[in-house]
Design an enzyme around this catalytic site. Structure first.
Site, mmCIF file in Angstrom:
data_model
loop_
_atom_site.group_PDB
_atom_site.id
_atom_site.type_symbol
_atom_site.label_atom_id
_atom_site.label_comp_id
_atom_site.label_asym_id
_atom_site.label_seq_id
_atom_site.Cartn_x
_atom_site.Cartn_y
_atom_site.Cartn_z
ATOM 1 N N TRP A 102 0.817 -1.214 0.000
ATOM 2 C CA TRP A 102 0.000 0.000 0.000
ATOM 3 C C TRP A 102 0.846 1.257 0.000
ATOM 4 O O TRP A 102 0.545 2.214 -0.715
ATOM 5 C CB TRP A 102 -1.009 -0.011 1.148
ATOM 6 C CG TRP A 102 -2.100 -0.994 0.863
ATOM 7 C CD1 TRP A 102 -2.355 -2.161 1.537
ATOM 8 C CD2 TRP A 102 -3.059 -0.942 -0.215
ATOM 9 N NE1 TRP A 102 -3.411 -2.824 0.944
ATOM 10 C CE2 TRP A 102 -3.863 -2.106 -0.121
ATOM 11 C CE3 TRP A 102 -3.316 -0.038 -1.242
ATOM 12 C CZ2 TRP A 102 -4.908 -2.372 -1.024
ATOM 13 C CZ3 TRP A 102 -4.352 -0.297 -2.138
ATOM 14 C CH2 TRP A 102 -5.124 -1.448 -2.018
ATOM 15 N N ASP A 172 -1.730 6.568 6.417
ATOM 16 C CA ASP A 172 -2.795 5.720 5.885
ATOM 17 C C ASP A 172 -3.124 4.688 6.958
ATOM 18 O O ASP A 172 -2.355 3.758 7.197
ATOM 19 C CB ASP A 172 -2.314 5.036 4.593
ATOM 20 C CG ASP A 172 -3.366 4.109 3.990
ATOM 21 O OD1 ASP A 172 -4.438 3.923 4.608
ATOM 22 O OD2 ASP A 172 -3.104 3.564 2.895
ATOM 23 N N LYS A 196 -12.446 -1.736 6.127
ATOM 24 C CA LYS A 196 -11.654 -2.721 6.854
ATOM 25 C C LYS A 196 -12.123 -2.798 8.308
ATOM 26 O O LYS A 196 -12.491 -3.843 8.783
ATOM 27 C CB LYS A 196 -10.162 -2.355 6.817
ATOM 28 C CG LYS A 196 -9.624 -1.981 5.426
ATOM 29 C CD LYS A 196 -9.406 -3.169 4.523
ATOM 30 C CE LYS A 196 -9.181 -2.834 3.058
ATOM 31 N NZ LYS A 196 -8.102 -1.939 2.713
HETATM 32 C C1 LIG Z 1 -7.528 -1.343 1.399
HETATM 33 C C2 LIG Z 1 -6.444 -0.348 1.565
HETATM 34 C C3 LIG Z 1 -6.297 0.754 0.685
HETATM 35 C C4 LIG Z 1 -7.173 0.958 -0.530
HETATM 36 O O1 LIG Z 1 -8.484 1.183 -0.236
HETATM 37 P P1 LIG Z 1 -9.528 1.449 -1.422
HETATM 38 O O2 LIG Z 1 -10.764 1.802 -0.663
HETATM 39 O O3 LIG Z 1 -9.668 0.181 -2.190
HETATM 40 O O4 LIG Z 1 -9.012 2.560 -2.236
HETATM 41 C C5 LIG Z 1 -5.285 1.650 0.939
HETATM 42 N N1 LIG Z 1 -4.458 1.515 1.977
HETATM 43 C C6 LIG Z 1 -4.560 0.463 2.834
HETATM 44 C C7 LIG Z 1 -3.614 0.359 3.969
HETATM 45 C C8 LIG Z 1 -5.556 -0.479 2.648
HETATM 46 O O5 LIG Z 1 -5.661 -1.524 3.498
#
Ligand SMILES: *Cc1c(COP(=O)(O)O)cnc(C)c1O
Length: 359
Positions: A102, A172, A196
């Site tokens: 990511w 993030d 998540k």
């Molecule tokens: C799932 C995830 C993303 C991407 O999320 P989207 O909603 O599909 O854009 C980005 N960063 C992390 C750490 C993730 O787990």
């Protein structure tokens, strides 16, 4: 319908009580005569849901007054581009730490807008650890330092907040927000997709310090200009209303479960038990440095990958779903977010021991 445990990395398991509450309120939200699905975002009822959502997130995370909370669309992936567009503030460079798939994507997208200084990377060890902080290269001229608090695919998680040496710290937190206590005041900006650990797909939370607002580049779409969205309480255009409502229900559930403090203890216990089972076995292994292991996403491989298919099939017949690892790393992955009950982790461990015994 039989009860199963869903170990999906995202979209992922909901608390059962939240699903039941949504079902119960589907046709008539709290005597309004309307379904939340039908509500105008500028009507009588939806603003109540919106305000409660922000209030609950602020109290759960202890978000200071001088931070704005935005609920946007486009996923965390859109933020990979909109963070540089909003936060460069006339500077030419930003620092990024690469610890997995990511953060790698975040770097690639940021490179369209600025010079990216990769301050540290664990790519050469296949992202199985976090680079020693003393080796990070930070540039005081950079606009910010970006990192990924939990790498969902590689199962690598920071256990403490890094020292950004005065740069605004951007994180993030898509896959571990609300899973552990975090001092928001250490950050310039925190962002997370909700699918998540906070509910359904379709909402991206952005928590941003006020002094960083108002610098969006001229080409930034207004719906992704943090200042514009802050001014209009994330309702510059139609928000993802039902998803906001569902996130709100998840936050209420978390408050009733004792808040972030309480869930952190449970997350610690769940992940410790699972890693212990993996480490004590001869069939399963996890490659991540012990101090950097994720409490949310636990990847593991089988000593003989020829057994993978059989493992997944047998797991499903035991009610354990979505254990296949990400296609880029293979093997298995158990995502054990807040909403995964301890009984689910116990069922997984029992199954793994039995599978090992019989293979
Ligand atoms: C799932 C995830 C993303 C991407 O999320 P989207 O909603 O599909 O854009 C980005 N960063 C992390 C750490 C993730 O787990």
């Amino acid at each position: 319908m039989s009860d199963i445990y869903n170990f999906s990395a995202g979209p992922s398991v909901f608390p059962k009580s939240v699903l039941l509450k949504a079902q119960q309120e589907l046709l008539d939200w709290q005597g309004s005569g309307q379904s939340v699905l039908e509500m105008s975002h500028r009507g009588n009822f939806f603003p109540i849901i919106a305000e409660q959502l922000e209030t609950d997130l602020r109290s759960l995370m202890g978000i200071p007054e001088n931070y704005k909370v935005l609920f946007l669309q486009g996923g965390a992936s859109a933020q990979f581009s909109f963070i540089p567009q909003n936060l460069l503030r006339g500077k030419a460079k930003a620092c990024y730490v690469k610890t997995g798939a990511w953060s790698e994507k975040a770097v690639l997208d940021a490179q369209n807008y600025c010079d990216v200084l990769v301050s540290a990377s664990s790519e050469n060890t296949a992202y199985t650890s976090i680079p020693e902080e003393s080796t990070w290269i930070l540039d005081a001229q950079a606009a910010y330092l970006h990192y990924t608090t939990n790498e969902t695919i590689h199962g690598v998680e920071f256990s403490k907040i890094p020292d950004a040496n005065g740069l605004p710290l951007v994180a993030d937190m898509s896959s571990n927000i609300l899973s552990r206590v975090v001092d928001v005041s250490q950050y310039g900006l925190i962002y997370a997709g909700t699918q998540k650990n906070m509910g359904p797909a379709g909402v991206t939370v952005v928590i941003v310090r006020e002094d960083l607002l108002g610098y969006a580049s001229k080409t930034t779409p207004p719906v992704f200009d943090y200042q514009e969205q802050a001014k209009s309480h994330s309702m510059l255009n139609t928000p993802a209303t039902y998803n906001w409502y569902l996130v709100g229900l998840v936050l209420k559930w978390l408050k009733e479960a004792g808040g972030v403090d309480a869930i952190e203890q449970i997350n610690k216990a769940k992940s410790t038990q699972l890693y212990q089972a993996i480490d004590q076995s001869t069939l399963y292994s996890n490659p991540v440095a012990i101090s950097d292991r994720s409490r949310m996403n636990v990847p593991f491989i089988l000593a003989d990958s020829a057994l993978d298919q059989e493992f997944l099939k047998a797991a499903e017949s035991n009610g354990l779903f979505e254990l296949r690892g990400h296609r880029s790393v293979g093997g298995m992955r158990a995502s054990i977010y807040n909403a995964m009950p301890e009984s689910g982790v116990k069922a997984l461990i029992d199954f793994m021991l039995e599978f090992e015994r019989t293979h």
